[in-house]
Design an enzyme around this catalytic site. Structure first.
Site, mmCIF file in Angstrom:
data_model
loop_
_atom_site.group_PDB
_atom_site.id
_atom_site.type_symbol
_atom_site.label_atom_id
_atom_site.label_comp_id
_atom_site.label_asym_id
_atom_site.label_seq_id
_atom_site.Cartn_x
_atom_site.Cartn_y
_atom_site.Cartn_z
ATOM 1 N N THR A 117 0.809 -1.220 0.000
ATOM 2 C CA THR A 117 0.000 0.000 0.000
ATOM 3 C C THR A 117 0.844 1.272 0.000
ATOM 4 O O THR A 117 1.965 1.280 0.537
ATOM 5 C CB THR A 117 -0.920 -0.002 1.240
ATOM 6 O OG1 THR A 117 -1.504 1.301 1.396
ATOM 7 C CG2 THR A 117 -0.158 -0.306 2.518
ATOM 8 N N TYR A 141 -1.507 0.021 10.016
ATOM 9 C CA TYR A 141 -1.788 -0.710 8.771
ATOM 10 C C TYR A 141 -0.585 -0.601 7.824
ATOM 11 O O TYR A 141 -0.064 -1.612 7.337
ATOM 12 C CB TYR A 141 -3.057 -0.141 8.129
ATOM 13 C CG TYR A 141 -3.275 -0.552 6.700
ATOM 14 C CD1 TYR A 141 -3.405 -1.883 6.349
ATOM 15 C CD2 TYR A 141 -3.348 0.410 5.683
ATOM 16 C CE1 TYR A 141 -3.596 -2.249 5.027
ATOM 17 C CE2 TYR A 141 -3.551 0.059 4.376
ATOM 18 C CZ TYR A 141 -3.667 -1.278 4.047
ATOM 19 O OH TYR A 141 -3.853 -1.635 2.744
HETATM 20 C C1 UD1 Z 1 -6.533 3.518 3.285
HETATM 21 C C2 UD1 Z 1 -5.087 3.315 2.967
HETATM 22 C C3 UD1 Z 1 -4.972 2.607 1.667
HETATM 23 C C4 UD1 Z 1 -5.754 1.331 1.712
HETATM 24 C C5 UD1 Z 1 -7.179 1.599 2.099
HETATM 25 C C6 UD1 Z 1 -7.884 0.285 2.289
HETATM 26 C C7 UD1 Z 1 -3.761 5.084 3.966
HETATM 27 C C8 UD1 Z 1 -3.131 6.397 3.800
HETATM 28 N N1 UD1 Z 1 -4.407 4.591 2.908
HETATM 29 O O1 UD1 Z 1 -7.048 4.416 2.350
HETATM 30 O O2 UD1 Z 1 -3.632 2.319 1.391
HETATM 31 O O3 UD1 Z 1 -5.713 0.692 0.480
HETATM 32 O O4 UD1 Z 1 -7.206 2.328 3.314
HETATM 33 O O5 UD1 Z 1 -8.796 0.290 3.283
HETATM 34 O O6 UD1 Z 1 -3.657 4.499 5.015
HETATM 35 N N2 UD1 Z 1 -13.098 9.961 4.028
HETATM 36 C C9 UD1 Z 1 -14.001 10.889 4.511
HETATM 37 N N3 UD1 Z 1 -15.151 10.418 5.076
HETATM 38 C C10 UD1 Z 1 -15.443 9.098 5.193
HETATM 39 C C11 UD1 Z 1 -14.498 8.153 4.690
HETATM 40 C C12 UD1 Z 1 -13.329 8.630 4.111
HETATM 41 O O7 UD1 Z 1 -13.781 12.088 4.426
HETATM 42 O O8 UD1 Z 1 -16.499 8.748 5.744
HETATM 43 C C13 UD1 Z 1 -11.854 10.440 3.394
HETATM 44 C C14 UD1 Z 1 -10.606 9.995 4.134
HETATM 45 O O9 UD1 Z 1 -10.204 10.911 5.098
HETATM 46 C C15 UD1 Z 1 -9.615 9.921 2.960
HETATM 47 C C16 UD1 Z 1 -10.480 9.555 1.758
HETATM 48 O O10 UD1 Z 1 -11.799 9.892 2.110
HETATM 49 O O11 UD1 Z 1 -9.055 11.176 2.727
HETATM 50 C C17 UD1 Z 1 -10.411 8.090 1.401
HETATM 51 O O12 UD1 Z 1 -10.645 7.339 2.595
HETATM 52 P P1 UD1 Z 1 -10.782 5.741 2.564
HETATM 53 O O13 UD1 Z 1 -11.710 5.355 1.468
HETATM 54 O O14 UD1 Z 1 -11.130 5.310 3.962
HETATM 55 O O15 UD1 Z 1 -9.341 5.227 2.161
HETATM 56 P P2 UD1 Z 1 -7.923 5.630 2.779
HETATM 57 O O16 UD1 Z 1 -8.014 5.704 4.250
HETATM 58 O O17 UD1 Z 1 -7.391 6.815 2.039
#
Ligand code: UD1
Length: 327
Positions: A117, A141
């Site tokens: 990742t 993670y």
């Molecule tokens: C994380 C991991 C990524 C992994 C993925 C799998 C990191 C930096 N990245 O991605 O490598 O493949 O998990 O689970 O650790 N968000 C909101 N509101 C929400 C949900 C998400 O604002 O309710 C935002 C998050 O802050 C982020 C983006 O949307 O900026 C994407 O979030 P998400 O889909 O959870 O994935 P990551 O955490 O980026």
């Protein structure tokens, strides 16, 4: 047909990989505990229920199928959860992978494709992330995945285990034919949560932080279509079967989208505005993660064709409206 052992084959990315493996002429053998995966998602080859922590079960499966390679997806991968319970991540991801790697080596299966990742890079603002960027994870993670990468290198030196490591950026979209898709319980990922909020399955989406150092204050990510992502795994498998050296590849497009930009794009695709609230930051989130590497394109011949935001949301929306798995 050659068997390939797919750990996590009942999960989101693993199930799409099984479909692609079968289309490429392999028999995908899914090994999955069903803790986060779905039995209904295993459609393209045999299913063996099992946990990575169960070494004896792994050895039985290696002996039964004699796979030519392992494609290792099974992992816990939630940033929020890993900050609350890091032990879960070190046990399941790191100790579980050690069992798997040792069982593979013991059985003589020496080709290993690993899903790592971009979270292994950590928060490196304004830096182009390529495969040589320092790995400084800021969550458990990412730390667990970095440890497994190190483990693979050690096992290559000692035992000749050849490997391809893919560092994924954010994965979205679904099989355009609707056979498999993204379905988590509980759901924590941006795109499916956003689609749930769009059609009233849940209340407004909470944006995690609007005070980041980005143009609109929300986090920036590089989104890749799941079908493009799994295509790279087929190329990685062939790379190993052709006898090429172990290699690390980023899988991202190089385009960054803020959370607000993803919401805008989904409005354009669905003609509906996503209701949202502005909430606090989520612990463990990086400001910006965008791939700056073309290595997979140049060396593997990877040709991501569906990874526009519009296409990813279109495919995810189609799946969201029609497909899901039964408990
Ligand atoms: C994380 C991991 C990524 C992994 C993925 C799998 C990191 C930096 N990245 O991605 O490598 O493949 O998990 O689970 O650790 N968000 C909101 N509101 C929400 C949900 C998400 O604002 O309710 C935002 C998050 O802050 C982020 C983006 O949307 O900026 C994407 O979030 P998400 O889909 O959870 O994935 P990551 O955490 O980026």
């Amino acid at each position: 047909m050659s068997n390939v052992l797919v750990t996590g084959g009942a999960g989101y990315i693993g199930s799409h990989a099984c479909k692609a493996l079968r289309a490429a002429g392999y028999t995908p053998v899914t090994y999955d505990s069903l803790v986060t995966g779905w039995r209904d998602a295993v459609k393209f080859g045999p299913f063996e229920k099992g946990d990575l922590l169960d070494r004896a079960r792994l050895e039985t499966v290696f002996a039964q199928y004699e796979p030519v390679a392992v494609v290792h997806f099974a992992a816990l991968s939630l940033v929020g959860e890993c900050m609350q319970d890091p032990g879960l991540y070190w046990r399941n991801n790191v100790a579980g992978s050690l069992n798997l790697i040792e069982a593979a080596v013991a059985s003589g299966c020496m080709n290993f494709v690993f899903s790592s990742t971009c979270a292994t890079y950590g928060d490196q603002d304004n830096v182009v992330l390529d495969e040589n960027s320092p790995q400084q994870p800021i969550n458990a993670y990412g730390a667990s995945k970095r440890a497994i990468e190190d483990m693979l290198r050690d096992f290559e030196v000692a035992h000749g285990l050849r490997h391809v490591i893919f560092r994924y950026f954010n994965v979205a979209g679904a099989d355009p034919e609707g056979e498999v898709g993204e379905f988590h319980r509980p759901e924590t990922h941006l795109v499916p949560l956003m689609l749930d909020a769009l059609d009233g399955k849940r209340e407004a989406l909470a944006i995690f932080g609007t005070d980041y150092d980005t143009p609109d204050g929300t986090c920036i990510r590089d989104y890749v279509h799941v079908c493009d992502l799994v295509d790279a795994h087929i190329l990685g498998l062939k790379w190993l079967q052709d006898g090429k050296d172990s290699r690390v590849f980023n899988l991202g497009t190089g385009d960054g989208f803020s959370v607000l930009e993803v919401l805008e794009q989904s409005h354009a695709v669905t003609n509906r505005a996503v209701p949202y609230t502005e909430g606090p930051r989520r612990a463990g989130d990086c400001t910006k993660l965008v791939s700056g590497s073309q290595r997979a394109v140049k060396e593997l011949g990877w040709n991501p064709q569906r990874s526009t935001m519009k296409q990813m949301i279109t495919d995810a929306w189609r799946w969201h409206q029609s497909g899901h798995y039964e408990d």
